[in-house]
Design an enzyme around this catalytic site. Sequence first.
Site: not given
Ligand SMILES: Cc1ncc(COP(=O)(O)O)c(C=O)c1O
Length: 426
Positions: A159, A240, A276
């Site tokens: 990401w 993560d 999500k």
């Molecule tokens: C691998 C990964 N980590 C962390 C996040 C963080 O998402 P959020 O800050 O919206 O919880 C995302 C969002 O796309 C992700 O794909």
Amino acid sequence: MLSLSKKLVKSAGIRSLATAQRSMSSAVPDFWKDVEEAPRDPILGVTEKFLADQNPDKMNLGVGAYRDDDGNPVVLQCVREAEKQIMGNKFMEYLPMGGFKEFCDHSIKLAYGDDNSLVKANKIAAVQSLSGTGSCRLMADFMKKFKPGAKVYITVPTWSNHHNIWGDAGVEKETFRYYKPETRGLDFDGMMEDIAAAEGGSFFLLHACAHNPTGVDPTADQWKEVSKLMREKGHFPFFDMAYQGFASGDCVKDAQAIDIFLKDGHMVGCSQSYAKNMGLYGQRIGCFSLTCNSEEEKTAVESQMKRIARATYSNPPLHGALLVSTVLGDPALKALWYDEVKGMADRIIGMRSSLRENLEKVSGDKWQHVTDQIGMFCFTGMTPEQVDAIYEKSIYMTRNGRISMAGVTTKNVERLAKAIIEVTST
Ligand SMILES: Cc1ncc(COP(=O)(O)O)c(C=O)c1O
């Protein structure tokens, strides 16, 4: 009453107004003249293109947010019920620096297991965070402060924001092999070699499940081997976990990697996000946790997490924490949530089969990786040039060839498959 300029003249002891104005204008430097425009975010840039397109059949397969089969955003029923329960809540005070304790208690049980011995022994330091991004940033800042000089190893690819987060926190980054373009699957041997070659005591940023952007996860047996090797090398696994429940439809199964590492005696860290799996994207609600060796250590570590939070945003927002703890604290709502997560995961799994079927119908080739991959994303193997060509058909995805499967529906899957074949076979 004296005007502002006259007051300035007086206080500065300057003889004439004209002199004062002259010296004021020459004394104002342009503070931001060297600031250059930041590069466009690769994911959010796709949304901008999509919004500018007037075609009514346009598809946004860029951003990783769940959509129903009509392409609409979804508010989960369990969240609507929780909203009803907290409606009229009069508590609008600041939360403490570490957030809502009840929320953190539920979150660590979800990540580490209800019966986990570390949870029971109060050895997990945890704070509420600004969703998954905020958790990762707290971890990066924590590393920088308490393990200065340690490197973080990041999968290739990952990401894209992982690079921003650890880079901006000033942590030295390295990468390790993860994805094999030839097989569109896991580069297990490359990964093991890179883990073995890394300096002992390094930090590894692992995607607990539903790897973004590849959709490629190690099997349970492969995780066991990774865990064993990382234990031998004394590395630190940081998970993560932005998609718990989204990969298999089962929140417990999706946390299996953490469980495997804990059974091997690792100290681990975890970033959780409810964006999500509970559809709470804009509520910015997540949890950052680190396992510790004693209750005293837990108290010290948690106090330092709070210290970082204090200097960064003081304390986290209330509403999302109330929603999540209402859902997780009520057995009926929790059961409903599990069903709804499974429903979202199953729709995505169904769309993978349908996309593969439609691709194979048109091209006659094998597109097995579409169904082998898991979670929200499909790494198609399309080149950036092929992605540029598919933009001409009003289909938007990131230039690395990643499709958000959540944007694929029974109505657009056939057109998508045809378009992919057209741009990949020229
Ligand atoms: C691998 C990964 N980590 C962390 C996040 C963080 O998402 P959020 O800050 O919206 O919880 C995302 C969002 O796309 C992700 O794909």
